[in-house]
Motif scaffolding. Structure first.
Motif, mmCIF file in Angstrom:
data_model
loop_
_atom_site.group_PDB
_atom_site.id
_atom_site.type_symbol
_atom_site.label_atom_id
_atom_site.label_comp_id
_atom_site.label_asym_id
_atom_site.label_seq_id
_atom_site.Cartn_x
_atom_site.Cartn_y
_atom_site.Cartn_z
ATOM 1 N N VAL A 23 0.829 -1.199 0.000
ATOM 2 C CA VAL A 23 0.000 0.000 0.000
ATOM 3 C C VAL A 23 0.866 1.252 0.000
ATOM 4 O O VAL A 23 0.607 2.209 -0.730
ATOM 5 C CB VAL A 23 -0.963 -0.012 1.202
ATOM 6 C CG1 VAL A 23 -1.687 1.329 1.319
ATOM 7 C CG2 VAL A 23 -1.975 -1.138 1.077
ATOM 8 N N ALA A 24 1.902 1.245 0.827
ATOM 9 C CA ALA A 24 2.793 2.400 0.887
ATOM 10 C C ALA A 24 3.480 2.635 -0.451
ATOM 11 O O ALA A 24 3.614 3.775 -0.907
ATOM 12 C CB ALA A 24 3.830 2.203 1.992
ATOM 13 N N ALA A 25 3.895 1.536 -1.110
ATOM 14 C CA ALA A 25 4.551 1.667 -2.416
ATOM 15 C C ALA A 25 3.593 2.234 -3.450
ATOM 16 O O ALA A 25 3.972 3.082 -4.278
ATOM 17 C CB ALA A 25 5.083 0.309 -2.868
ATOM 18 N N LEU A 26 2.328 1.795 -3.415
ATOM 19 C CA LEU A 26 1.337 2.318 -4.347
ATOM 20 C C LEU A 26 1.095 3.800 -4.119
ATOM 21 O O LEU A 26 0.985 4.581 -5.071
ATOM 22 C CB LEU A 26 0.025 1.540 -4.207
ATOM 23 C CG LEU A 26 0.035 0.095 -4.738
ATOM 24 C CD1 LEU A 26 -1.291 -0.590 -4.408
ATOM 25 C CD2 LEU A 26 0.258 0.092 -6.240
ATOM 26 N N THR A 29 4.020 5.705 -5.442
ATOM 27 C CA THR A 29 3.998 5.710 -6.912
ATOM 28 C C THR A 29 3.010 6.739 -7.437
ATOM 29 O O THR A 29 3.303 7.485 -8.380
ATOM 30 C CB THR A 29 3.641 4.312 -7.437
ATOM 31 O OG1 THR A 29 4.616 3.365 -6.971
ATOM 32 C CG2 THR A 29 3.611 4.303 -8.958
ATOM 33 N N VAL A 30 1.807 6.764 -6.852
ATOM 34 C CA VAL A 30 0.795 7.722 -7.280
ATOM 35 C C VAL A 30 1.272 9.152 -7.049
ATOM 36 O O VAL A 30 1.095 10.033 -7.898
ATOM 37 C CB VAL A 30 -0.536 7.452 -6.550
ATOM 38 C CG1 VAL A 30 -1.529 8.579 -6.824
ATOM 39 C CG2 VAL A 30 -1.124 6.118 -6.976
ATOM 40 N N LEU A 31 1.874 9.394 -5.876
ATOM 41 C CA LEU A 31 2.365 10.731 -5.580
ATOM 42 C C LEU A 31 3.463 11.158 -6.548
ATOM 43 O O LEU A 31 3.494 12.298 -7.023
ATOM 44 C CB LEU A 31 2.870 10.791 -4.143
ATOM 45 C CG LEU A 31 1.793 10.698 -3.046
ATOM 46 C CD1 LEU A 31 2.442 10.656 -1.671
ATOM 47 C CD2 LEU A 31 0.827 11.876 -3.139
ATOM 48 N N LEU A 32 4.386 10.221 -6.858
ATOM 49 C CA LEU A 32 5.465 10.550 -7.788
ATOM 50 C C LEU A 32 4.920 10.813 -9.194
ATOM 51 O O LEU A 32 5.395 11.708 -9.895
ATOM 52 C CB LEU A 32 6.496 9.409 -7.819
ATOM 53 C CG LEU A 32 7.362 9.258 -6.564
ATOM 54 C CD1 LEU A 32 8.274 8.048 -6.691
ATOM 55 C CD2 LEU A 32 8.186 10.518 -6.322
ATOM 56 N N ALA A 33 3.914 10.009 -9.608
ATOM 57 C CA ALA A 33 3.309 10.227 -10.920
ATOM 58 C C ALA A 33 2.634 11.591 -10.975
ATOM 59 O O ALA A 33 2.749 12.318 -11.971
ATOM 60 C CB ALA A 33 2.306 9.108 -11.224
ATOM 61 N N GLY A 34 1.911 11.934 -9.907
ATOM 62 C CA GLY A 34 1.273 13.248 -9.866
ATOM 63 C C GLY A 34 2.290 14.364 -9.883
ATOM 64 O O GLY A 34 2.090 15.396 -10.560
ATOM 65 N N LEU A 35 3.386 14.176 -9.177
ATOM 66 C CA LEU A 35 4.448 15.184 -9.170
ATOM 67 C C LEU A 35 5.070 15.324 -10.553
ATOM 68 O O LEU A 35 5.362 16.442 -11.006
ATOM 69 C CB LEU A 35 5.512 14.803 -8.143
ATOM 70 C CG LEU A 35 6.695 15.775 -7.987
ATOM 71 C CD1 LEU A 35 6.197 17.146 -7.532
ATOM 72 C CD2 LEU A 35 7.714 15.226 -6.990
ATOM 73 N N ALA A 36 5.260 14.191 -11.243
ATOM 74 C CA ALA A 36 5.838 14.241 -12.583
ATOM 75 C C ALA A 36 4.920 14.995 -13.542
ATOM 76 O O ALA A 36 5.384 15.794 -14.362
ATOM 77 C CB ALA A 36 6.086 12.823 -13.097
#
Length: 213
Positions: A23-26, A29-36
């Motif tokens: 869950v933490a990895a997901l 990942t979502v946060l990094l994608a949003g940041l990108a």
């Protein structure tokens, strides 16, 4: 017994720990994608693509009605259209892998299609306006009785109003990064074309509604 509870609880505790890590990895990942996406938008600041029918001429405009009122009327005409495709973005280039243009009489889903044309693949650089010279031919295009009557009226009036639709498959490129493919649609209406040989001089450009999905 205490020892038995410890053994039974061990695998369960490990499963819970693994689930928490997943869950933490997901979430990360979502946060990094949003940041990108945010960084991409701040750097590129994409602007809408604009389409315009810059010029339009129709030649050999002729309606054939079967004798006796039986059968379906047919239209023969050649539409010469100039589309201006404007990419105002500073860093964003585009690749068109297919582009089709349709000429319809009237507007809406039920508007009869008169002519179609295909445009070869092309690349559009950033901050560029590309002009596409398109020749769409109507060869015995079937038209219903009501549409045939309206087209006859248009011919008598010296001008015809059509709707130009564009469908394309595009992808975008920023530096070495290339996007997935998107569907682009543009609708230009009404495009009023004079039927006299000198009508091209008085044609007024028509902006198009563009949607990319």
């Amino acid at each position: 017994m205490p020892g038995s509870r410890g053994v039974a609880g061990g695998p369960r505790a490990r499963r819970v720990a693994v689930l928490r890590c997943v869950v933490a990895a997901l979430v990360v990942t979502v946060l990094l994608a949003g940041l990108a996406v945010l960084v991409f938008w701040l750097v590129v600041r994409p602007k809408p693509i604009e389409y315009t029918v810059a010029s339009a001429v129709v030649r050999h405009f002729n309606i054939t009605v079967p004798p006796g009122g039986g059968g379906t009327a047919a239209l023969n005409a050649t539409f010469y259209l100039t589309l201006a495709a404007d990419n105002p973005n500073r860093r964003l280039s585009m690749r068109y892998e297919s582009l089709e243009l349709y000429v319809h009489y009237g507007s809406g889903e039920e508007a009869p299609q008169l002519a179609v044309a295909n445009v070869p693949d092309f690349r559009q650089p950033s901050r560029n306006e590309t002009r596409l010279e398109v020749r769409a031919v109507a060869r015995s295009a079937p038209v219903a009785d009501r549409a045939a009557q309206e087209l006859e009226h248009d011919r008598a009036a010296g001008e015809v109003g059509v709707e130009v639709r564009v469908r394309a498959r595009v992808c975008f490129k920023v530096g070495l990064v290339r996007s997935r493919h998107y569907d682009m649609r543009a609708v230009c209406s009404p495009v009023v074309i004079g039927l006299s040989p000198t009508s091209a001089r008085s044609f007024r450009s028509v902006p198009c509604d563009v949607a990319i999905s």
